[in-house]
Design a protein around this motif. Structure first.
Motif, short mmCIF file in Angstrom:
data_model
loop_
_atom_site.label_atom_id
_atom_site.label_comp_id
_atom_site.label_asym_id
_atom_site.label_seq_id
_atom_site.Cartn_x
_atom_site.Cartn_y
_atom_site.Cartn_z
N TYR A 224 0.83 -1.20 0.00
CA TYR A 224 0.00 0.00 0.00
C TYR A 224 0.87 1.26 0.00
N GLU A 225 1.87 1.24 0.85
CA GLU A 225 2.73 2.43 0.93
C GLU A 225 3.48 2.66 -0.38
N LYS A 226 3.97 1.57 -0.96
CA LYS A 226 4.67 1.69 -2.24
C LYS A 226 3.73 2.24 -3.31
N SER A 227 2.54 1.65 -3.38
CA SER A 227 1.66 1.98 -4.49
C SER A 227 1.05 3.37 -4.34
N SER A 228 0.94 3.86 -3.11
CA SER A 228 0.25 5.13 -2.93
C SER A 228 1.09 6.30 -3.41
N VAL A 229 2.36 6.07 -3.65
CA VAL A 229 3.18 7.19 -4.14
C VAL A 229 3.55 7.01 -5.62
N SER A 230 2.89 6.09 -6.29
CA SER A 230 3.28 5.83 -7.67
C SER A 230 2.10 5.88 -8.62
N ALA A 231 1.14 6.77 -8.33
CA ALA A 231 -0.03 6.86 -9.20
C ALA A 231 0.41 7.20 -10.62
N THR A 232 -0.30 6.62 -11.59
CA THR A 232 0.06 6.88 -12.97
C THR A 232 -0.93 7.87 -13.60
N LYS A 244 -7.40 -3.81 -13.16
CA LYS A 244 -6.37 -4.71 -12.65
C LYS A 244 -4.99 -4.33 -13.21
N LEU A 245 -4.94 -4.06 -14.51
CA LEU A 245 -3.65 -3.75 -15.12
C LEU A 245 -3.13 -2.38 -14.67
N LYS A 246 -4.07 -1.49 -14.32
CA LYS A 246 -3.63 -0.20 -13.78
C LYS A 246 -2.93 -0.41 -12.43
N THR A 247 -3.53 -1.27 -11.62
CA THR A 247 -2.89 -1.60 -10.33
C THR A 247 -1.48 -2.16 -10.56
N ILE A 248 -1.37 -3.06 -11.53
CA ILE A 248 -0.05 -3.65 -11.83
C ILE A 248 0.92 -2.57 -12.30
N ALA A 249 0.45 -1.70 -13.20
CA ALA A 249 1.32 -0.64 -13.73
C ALA A 249 1.86 0.22 -12.59
N GLU A 250 0.98 0.56 -11.66
CA GLU A 250 1.42 1.44 -10.56
C GLU A 250 2.40 0.72 -9.64
N ALA A 291 -2.78 -0.07 -22.88
CA ALA A 291 -2.56 0.97 -21.87
C ALA A 291 -1.40 0.59 -20.96
N LEU A 292 -1.35 -0.69 -20.58
CA LEU A 292 -0.25 -1.15 -19.72
C LEU A 292 1.10 -0.97 -20.43
N VAL A 293 1.15 -1.36 -21.70
CA VAL A 293 2.41 -1.25 -22.43
C VAL A 293 2.84 0.22 -22.55
N SER A 294 1.88 1.11 -22.85
CA SER A 294 2.30 2.53 -22.93
C SER A 294 2.78 3.03 -21.60
N ASP A 295 2.10 2.61 -20.55
CA ASP A 295 2.53 3.08 -19.24
C ASP A 295 3.92 2.57 -18.89
N LEU A 296 4.17 1.31 -19.21
CA LEU A 296 5.49 0.73 -18.93
C LEU A 296 6.57 1.46 -19.74
#
Lengths: 396, 457
Positions: A224-232, A244-250, A291-296
């Motif tokens: 949670y702490e890691k993900s809360s500072v990595s919003a895309t 689901k893939l947005k969660t993975i991307a973040e 969307a996942l690939v562009s984010d990556l």
């Protein structure tokens, strides 16, 4: 004889792990990374229900295809042509773009010997990486954790769901299931749960429960702490898979040490009126994955990420009388990422003139792909994890 | 050794599904009820002549939907039957349900196979094995309908030896091939009765485990039973089920299985030997087994006499925790012990009592098997799993003069092992302000059932 050897091997290796004594008070050590030099990430997307591969990657020049699928065959004018004989379902515009950019490898004719046409059994086979005549109660990613991840956290393999599938279960280690980091954290930060995670059991069996509770709370907080500072800022489609893939991307952006992510999309069991239904799902898939690939790409993680998509079986070549298709055998499998050694089509199209009892014949055992992912991508001991040395492939 | 009272409690957990509310009047002979006291499940009817179960696969979605609902009716009826009181016969039916793991699309097959196991649960293993092997549900599940003279299917022969009788390593691949030939022609008719089809049977000479002859399926079963390894395999598995997931020593397995074999595979005799052994009563085997999801659910219902408002909740809980009766993961059944526990299943287990009795809602999403005709997801947001219990009655039953006494009686009743001291303190805190007897008992029940100790039996 070979089968027996393999069974014997698995039996022995399981006994060996089961014999390891429970290590009390190893708590706190689990935020450490997996014991491997690489920081590669594997994302697995499971299409549940048996995706019809022939209407996903369409042999648009093949007369047999159109003959056996008079209703369901996709008109060659609508097919998104990517090679001389194969093209994508019209819903796969975004996948076509990934193909053009060299971020997609299609492997045709993937399956296993003596295929099982039951969903649950075939999924069991794919998730445990077993042969169709054996029963293994652990999953291939779970065994990867067992082999590679003694003492590191269950966040090393995350399933984006409320419950944990077989693939993620090892005999000692298991992955962690969470639909979103906030939800699990909310549940485990309750005073009741927090208090439990500070208690030790007074006997090894119950200690396992306390240990799991403590691990869950600690991992949930860490994630949670890691993900809360990595919003895309990337826009992901507002669909089940998109979320689901947005969660993975973040999570990948956050630099968390997770090695494997697992997500599923269900609804591919298209016995009746397949056309619209499959297109809707393929479109959902295509938009979410692109969307996942562009984010990556944007976050500079595409090179270290590999996305693999499979389904438990393909479908019969001949359409049925209800505008759908029934359970089949071999199927195509998709790999996406920035480090593909053979973008495009890895091998030739399925041979529709050479069917086995009206079904496609497999050419590549899925465990060769797993073995390659374990060995070449995750730098793990594929032979130990799969119980047998499958010939490796050169897609990464 | 543990105290007599604790010994009875241990017996109730292992030979039944835990302490029931009738525990005060309970005596051990109740465990050994005669088979004519059986409660056979009877919620679905035998299929009509015109509906060929073999053609189920080709039939429309409505048929599947109806089948699924009916199988879940059988499921719910069985859960409620197991929850009535500690019952060795139900307990052993549950053991065989896992040992002879089977899935079927025909509700009557599911119900009938379950009833057959119930009737023979404590009888002769030879008879039970034969009955199960000839049951349409199993023949269909293991593809023996497709096992024909010139087109053998080895699935049935393999699993009978690997999972039902001998265990891995006690036969060869050739034995499987030869046994499969002997089983050719075993099938069932549209009425759901076993049928031997001579024209599909391979009449040739077979060599099975060193013996040669024109064997039929029954000959193979008999030769498997003649091998004491079958007795060892069953004894080891039942020993683990009743005594410890870690298994029992080889010497005990030998002692019990020799007797089991000599008795002509009397299951009741084997069960009695295990339950009467010192190892069974050893405190290190008490309260050390992790309850399976069904054991957890049945235990809760038995200890509260709870009734669900909606039977779908029963199915939802089984799915959320990963054990749906009649839907084993594969023919090898559900793996026991630690395999039940992961981050999400444990979290769900610990919140379950509040979902059942405090009106809490859950938005937990259960897994989809991918099968459009299988168990469907009804993941429409949040749901209640409300279960009704008569808290006034329970309060009457458990309230003592002093609050500590009340909690201590409840602890003894609800848990197979003592609370950890810090948890006992916590339960006392939770219930501190409850002045009403009913509120005290209810909050005490919920608190204790929410702890890891409650997951053990």
């Amino acid at each position: 004889m070979e089968q027996l050897t393999r069974r014997g091997f698995l039996k022995r290796s399981m006994l060996a792990t089961a014999g390891t004594a429970l290590i009390p008070q190893f708590l706190k050590a689990w935020e450490g990374p997996v014991n491997t030099g690489s920081d590669n990430v594997l994302v697995i997307i499971q299409l549940s229900g048996g995706n019809d591969g022939l209407n996903t990657v369409v042999p648009y020049r093949n007369d047999i295809y159109y003959k056996l699928r008079p209703q369901l065959g996709i008109n060659s004018e609508k097919v998104l042509k990517v090679s001389d004989d194969l093209g994508f379902n019209p819903a796969w515009g975004s996948m076509q773009r990934l193909y053009d950019e060299g971020h997609l490898t299609v492997i045709n004719n993937v399956g296993y010997p003596n295929p099982d046409r039951s969903h649950f059994r075939s999924m069991d086979i794919w998730q445990s990486a077993s042969g169709s005549d054996e029963h293994i109660t652990t999953g291939w990613i779970g065994r990867y954790l067992d082999a590679q991840c003694k003492g590191c956290g269950s966040h090393s393999a995350l399933e984006i769901d409320d419950s944990l599938g077989l693939a993620m279960r090892g005999s000692e280690m298991k992955g962690l299931a969470l639909l979103d980091p906030g939800k699990l954290f909310q549940a485990t930060k309750q005073p009741f749960y927090k208090r439990l995670s500070e208690v030790d059991g007074d006997e090894p069996h119950i200690a396992y429960l306390y240990k799991t509770a403590a691990e869950t709370a600690s991992n949930a907080q860490y994630i949670y702490e890691k993900s809360s500072v990595s919003a895309t800022a990337t826009t992901f489609p507002n669909t089940e898979l998109g979320k689901k893939l947005k969660t993975i991307a973040e999570l990948i952006r956050s630099g968390i040490s997770t090695k494997v992510y697992y997500a599923s999309l269900s609804g591919f069991d298209t016995h009746v009126r397949q056309g619209m239904q499959q297109e809707r799902l393929l479109s959902q898939y295509s938009e979410a994955v692109s969307a996942l690939v562009s984010d990556l790409k944007q976050s500079g993680n595409l090179g270290r990420t590999l996305i693999m998509t499979f389904s438990e079986f393909g479908r019969r070549v001949t359409e049925n009388a209800s505008g759908g298709t029934d359970h089949g055998t071999a199927n195509n499998l998709f790999l996406m990422g920035g480090s593909l050694r053979k973008p495009g089509f890895f091998n030739g199209a399925p041979d529709l003139s050479r069917l086995n009892e009206e079904d496609l014949v497999y050419q590549i055992d899925f465990r060769q792909i797993y073995g390659t992912l374990l060995n070449r991508w995750l730098q793990a001991d594929d032979k130990a994890i799969l119980g047998e040395q499958f010939p490796l492939m050169d897609f990464v | 050794m543990i105290l007599p009272q604790a010994k009875v409690k241990h017996l109730l957990y292992r030979a039944g599904f835990g302490t029931g509310l009738q525990i005060d009047s309970w005596n051990e002979s109740a465990l050994w009820k005669k088979s004519n006291d059986d409660h056979l499940l009877n919620v679905v009817n035998k299929p009509q002549l015109d509906s060929d179960p073999r053609e189920m696969k080709d039939k429309a979605k409505e048929v599947f939907e109806k089948s699924r609902q009916e199988i879940m009716k059988v499921n719910a009826a069985w859960i409620m039957q197991m929850s009535r009181q500690p019952d060795l016969r139900e307990r052993m039916t549950f053991f065989w349900h896992n040992h002879f793991a089977c899935r079927t699309l025909v509700p009557w097959f599911a119900q009938d196979l379950n009833n057959q196991m119930r009737m023979q649960a404590l009888g002769s293993f030879s008879d039970l094995l034969t009955t199960v092997s000839k049951h349409p549900a199993m023949l269909q599940f293991l593809n023996n309908q497709q096992n024909r003279k010139d087109h053998p299917n080895e699935n049935f022969a393999r699993e009978v030896m690997e999972l039902f009788t001998l265990g891995r390593g006690h036969y060869t691949e050739d034995d499987i091939k030869e046994a499969a030939r002997a089983f050719t022609g075993w099938g069932f008719n549209p009425q759901g009765n076993f049928q031997f089809r001579p024209r599909q049977h391979d009449e040739g000479v077979k060599t099975f485990r060193g013996r040669t002859g024109n064997f039929q399926g029954d000959d193979i079963i008999n030769m498997i039973l003649e091998d004491p390894q079958t007795s060892i395999f069953i004894t080891r598995k039942l020993g683990a089920f009743l005594v410890s997931d870690d298994g029992v020593s080889d010497s005990l397995v030998k002692e019990w299985s020799d007797d089991f074999y000599r008795s002509g595979y009397r299951i009741d005799r084997l069960v009695r030997n295990i339950l009467n052994s010192d190892t069974f009563a050893d405190p290190k085997n008490t309260g050390t087994r992790i309850k399976s999801p069904v054991e957890l659910l049945v235990g809760i219902l038995m200890q509260t006499d709870g009734k669900f408002e909606d039977d779908r909740s029963l199915v939802f809980i089984q799915r959320a925790l990963g054990q749906v009766l009649f839907f084993p993961p594969n023919v090898s059944g559900w793996p026991p012990g630690k395999a039940w526990i992961d981050s999400s299943s444990l979290t769900f287990r610990l919140t379950l009592p509040r979902l059942l009795f405090s009106g809490d809602e859950t938005d937990f999403r259960v897994r989809d098997e991918g099968d459009v005709n299988g168990l469907q997801n009804e993941n429409a947001g949040r749901r209640r799993l409300h279960c009704n219990a008569d808290w006034s009655l329970l309060a009457n039953r458990f309230t003592k003069k002093r609050k500590e006494e009340t909690l201590s009686v409840m602890e003894d009743f609800l848990l197979s092992r003592p609370l950890l001291p810090e948890n006992r303190k916590w339960v006392a805190q939770i219930t501190e302000k409850k002045t009403d007897d009913k509120e005290l008992v209810k909050s005490g029940f919920i608190a204790m059932m929410s702890l890891p100790e409650y997951q053990m039996c």
